[in-house]
Design a protein around this motif. Structure first.
Motif, PDB file in Angstrom:
ATOM      1  N   VAL A 120     -12.871 -35.433 -47.641  1.00  0.00           N
ATOM      2  CA  VAL A 120     -14.315 -35.333 -47.832  1.00  0.00           C
ATOM      3  C   VAL A 120     -15.060 -36.293 -46.913  1.00  0.00           C
ATOM      4  O   VAL A 120     -16.169 -35.983 -46.423  1.00  0.00           O
ATOM      5  N   GLU A 121     -14.473 -37.450 -46.621  1.00  0.00           N
ATOM      6  CA  GLU A 121     -15.113 -38.392 -45.701  1.00  0.00           C
ATOM      7  C   GLU A 121     -15.093 -37.869 -44.277  1.00  0.00           C
ATOM      8  O   GLU A 121     -16.067 -38.046 -43.527  1.00  0.00           O
ATOM      9  N   ASN A 122     -14.001 -37.227 -43.866  1.00  0.00           N
ATOM     10  CA  ASN A 122     -13.946 -36.607 -42.543  1.00  0.00           C
ATOM     11  C   ASN A 122     -15.020 -35.544 -42.385  1.00  0.00           C
ATOM     12  O   ASN A 122     -15.687 -35.464 -41.348  1.00  0.00           O
ATOM     13  N   VAL A 123     -15.180 -34.719 -43.410  1.00  0.00           N
ATOM     14  CA  VAL A 123     -16.145 -33.624 -43.329  1.00  0.00           C
ATOM     15  C   VAL A 123     -17.581 -34.149 -43.352  1.00  0.00           C
ATOM     16  O   VAL A 123     -18.463 -33.632 -42.666  1.00  0.00           O
ATOM     17  N   ALA A 124     -17.819 -35.214 -44.135  1.00  0.00           N
ATOM     18  CA  ALA A 124     -19.173 -35.762 -44.264  1.00  0.00           C
ATOM     19  C   ALA A 124     -19.606 -36.572 -43.048  1.00  0.00           C
ATOM     20  O   ALA A 124     -20.814 -36.769 -42.825  1.00  0.00           O
ATOM     21  N   LEU A 125     -18.662 -37.043 -42.258  1.00  0.00           N
ATOM     22  CA  LEU A 125     -18.967 -37.998 -41.189  1.00  0.00           C
ATOM     23  C   LEU A 125     -20.080 -37.539 -40.246  1.00  0.00           C
ATOM     24  O   LEU A 125     -20.969 -38.335 -39.927  1.00  0.00           O
ATOM     25  N   PRO A 126     -20.076 -36.284 -39.742  1.00  0.00           N
ATOM     26  CA  PRO A 126     -21.158 -35.887 -38.835  1.00  0.00           C
ATOM     27  C   PRO A 126     -22.548 -36.033 -39.438  1.00  0.00           C
ATOM     28  O   PRO A 126     -23.492 -36.451 -38.752  1.00  0.00           O
ATOM     29  N   LEU A 127     -22.687 -35.714 -40.723  1.00  0.00           N
ATOM     30  CA  LEU A 127     -23.991 -35.854 -41.364  1.00  0.00           C
ATOM     31  C   LEU A 127     -24.374 -37.317 -41.522  1.00  0.00           C
ATOM     32  O   LEU A 127     -25.534 -37.690 -41.331  1.00  0.00           O
ATOM     33  N   GLU A 128     -23.404 -38.165 -41.861  1.00  0.00           N
ATOM     34  CA  GLU A 128     -23.683 -39.588 -42.015  1.00  0.00           C
ATOM     35  C   GLU A 128     -24.088 -40.202 -40.675  1.00  0.00           C
ATOM     36  O   GLU A 128     -25.012 -41.023 -40.605  1.00  0.00           O
ATOM     37  N   LEU A 129     -23.418 -39.792 -39.602  1.00  0.00           N
ATOM     38  CA  LEU A 129     -23.772 -40.294 -38.272  1.00  0.00           C
ATOM     39  C   LEU A 129     -25.166 -39.859 -37.862  1.00  0.00           C
ATOM     40  O   LEU A 129     -25.826 -40.521 -37.058  1.00  0.00           O
ATOM     41  N   ASP A 130     -25.617 -38.744 -38.422  1.00  0.00           N
ATOM     42  CA  ASP A 130     -26.941 -38.236 -38.084  1.00  0.00           C
ATOM     43  C   ASP A 130     -28.018 -38.752 -39.037  1.00  0.00           C
ATOM     44  O   ASP A 130     -29.161 -38.300 -38.989  1.00  0.00           O
ATOM     45  N   ALA A 154      -9.960 -33.041 -51.937  1.00  0.00           N
ATOM     46  CA  ALA A 154     -11.011 -33.725 -51.184  1.00  0.00           C
ATOM     47  C   ALA A 154     -10.728 -35.205 -50.978  1.00  0.00           C
ATOM     48  O   ALA A 154     -11.169 -35.801 -49.987  1.00  0.00           O
ATOM     49  N   GLN A 155      -9.995 -35.834 -51.905  1.00  0.00           N
ATOM     50  CA  GLN A 155      -9.744 -37.275 -51.821  1.00  0.00           C
ATOM     51  C   GLN A 155      -8.426 -37.618 -51.132  1.00  0.00           C
ATOM     52  O   GLN A 155      -8.050 -38.789 -51.067  1.00  0.00           O
ATOM     53  N   ARG A 156      -7.741 -36.637 -50.617  1.00  0.00           N
ATOM     54  CA  ARG A 156      -6.485 -36.885 -49.901  1.00  0.00           C
ATOM     55  C   ARG A 156      -6.768 -37.307 -48.456  1.00  0.00           C
ATOM     56  O   ARG A 156      -7.728 -36.864 -47.835  1.00  0.00           O
ATOM     57  N   PHE A 157      -5.868 -38.134 -47.910  1.00  0.00           N
ATOM     58  CA  PHE A 157      -5.929 -38.511 -46.508  1.00  0.00           C
ATOM     59  C   PHE A 157      -5.185 -37.464 -45.676  1.00  0.00           C
ATOM     60  O   PHE A 157      -4.316 -36.740 -46.201  1.00  0.00           O
ATOM     61  N   PRO A 158      -5.501 -37.340 -44.378  1.00  0.00           N
ATOM     62  CA  PRO A 158      -4.856 -36.310 -43.565  1.00  0.00           C
ATOM     63  C   PRO A 158      -3.338 -36.306 -43.627  1.00  0.00           C
ATOM     64  O   PRO A 158      -2.715 -35.236 -43.680  1.00  0.00           O
ATOM     65  N   ASP A 159      -2.703 -37.491 -43.647  1.00  0.00           N
ATOM     66  CA  ASP A 159      -1.239 -37.509 -43.662  1.00  0.00           C
ATOM     67  C   ASP A 159      -0.657 -37.120 -45.020  1.00  0.00           C
ATOM     68  O   ASP A 159       0.566 -37.013 -45.170  1.00  0.00           O
ATOM     69  N   GLU A 160      -1.525 -36.916 -46.007  1.00  0.00           N
ATOM     70  CA  GLU A 160      -1.093 -36.419 -47.313  1.00  0.00           C
ATOM     71  C   GLU A 160      -1.284 -34.907 -47.439  1.00  0.00           C
ATOM     72  O   GLU A 160      -1.025 -34.333 -48.497  1.00  0.00           O
ATOM     73  N   LEU A 161      -1.728 -34.278 -46.360  1.00  0.00           N
ATOM     74  CA  LEU A 161      -2.005 -32.849 -46.354  1.00  0.00           C
ATOM     75  C   LEU A 161      -1.046 -32.127 -45.416  1.00  0.00           C
ATOM     76  O   LEU A 161      -0.588 -32.692 -44.416  1.00  0.00           O
ATOM     77  N   SER A 162      -0.771 -30.866 -45.712  1.00  0.00           N
ATOM     78  CA  SER A 162       0.031 -30.042 -44.803  1.00  0.00           C
ATOM     79  C   SER A 162      -0.796 -29.685 -43.568  1.00  0.00           C
ATOM     80  O   SER A 162      -2.016 -29.891 -43.534  1.00  0.00           O
TER      81      SER A 162
END
Length: 256
Positions: A120-130, A154-162
């Motif tokens: 969720v933080e990865n996805v939100a980042l562009p909006l936060e930067l703007d 949503a709360q998983r880190f990339p290395d915890e995902l397939s």
């Protein structure tokens, strides 16, 4: 596999440019003299609001180079690239970054997720930067993840995902906000057929609502979701057709 929804573009939105993306006679070369390599050899392409354009062709045909130019990640050696009425090579670094952040969504082959941020933080980042508040950005990111079936992770880190789950996070990041141009480089490459179809349905829905998109794919069944298909080889456009009932014909040479 279910039949793709009816393709068809809606035209420009009120007060907006007729073309979301226009590439005018673009060349991209690397090196000089005897070592010059031509990645693109004079490509022109227009993508309108409400239009999904598929791009097909063998490896090395210039598909990814085309996306890099369309998204302002690279500049043509010769020619022009316009996004929402702005010529990209006339923009300074700050204005170009702002345009890319607000107007263009990317789905890269290599995903480019930040390992220290959750989905969720990865996805939100562009909006936060703007400038969006963290709360508002995370709320919209959660909704985007839900669109691609990733709300529970949503709360998983990339290395915890397939690999397929990471791909869906990258797609959610590309679709968040009011981005009107989506550039997708093999967005379903790591997904099973059912999940891939669900992702394409989300992309098609966004386009039908007035966005524009370029979908690079090797899969004829995925190209069937497009309004038209552009076929590339050796850095040039060799054919355009669509919407196609049988886009695999572009690959076997039966469409001329």
């Amino acid at each position: 596999m279910s039949t793709p929804p009816q393709a068809g573009h809606t035209g420009s939105t009120a007060g907006g440019p007729a073309h979301l993306l226009e590439i005018r006679d673009a060349y991209r070369t690397h090196g000089s003299g005897d070592t010059t390599v031509t990645a693109l050899g004079g490509v022109s392409l227009v993508v309108r609001p409400g239009e999904l354009v598929g791009v097909m062709g063998p490896s090395g045909s210039g598909k990814s180079t085309l996306l890099n130019l369309a998204g302002g990640l690279d500049r043509p050696t010769r020619g022009e690239v316009w996004v929402e009425g702005q010529r990209l090579d006339t923009l300074d670094r700050a204005r170009l970054s702002a345009l890319r952040r607000r107007s263009i969504g990317y789905v890269f082959q290599h995903l480019n997720l930040l390992p220290g941020l959750t989905a969720v933080e990865n996805v939100a980042l562009p909006l936060e930067l703007d400038g969006a508040s963290v709360r508002r950005a995370r709320r919209r990111a959660a909704a985007a993840l839900d669109e691609v079936g990733m709300a529970d992770l949503a709360q998983r880190f990339p290395d915890e995902l397939s690999g397929g789950q990471q791909q869906r996070v990258a797609i959610a990041r590309a679709l968040i906000g009011q981005r009107r141009l989506v550039l997708a480089d093999e967005p379903t490459g790591a997904l099973d057929s059912q999940t891939g179809e669900a992702v394409l349905r989300v992309l098609r829905s966004r386009v039908n609502a007035g966005a524009a998109a370029i979908l690079v794919t090797h899969e004829a069944r995925h190209a069937a979701w497009a309004d038209r298909v552009v076929f590339m080889q050796d850095g040039v456009v060799t054919d355009t057709s669509g919407p196609l009932q049988h886009p695999e014909r572009l690959l076997d040479g039966t469409i001329r």
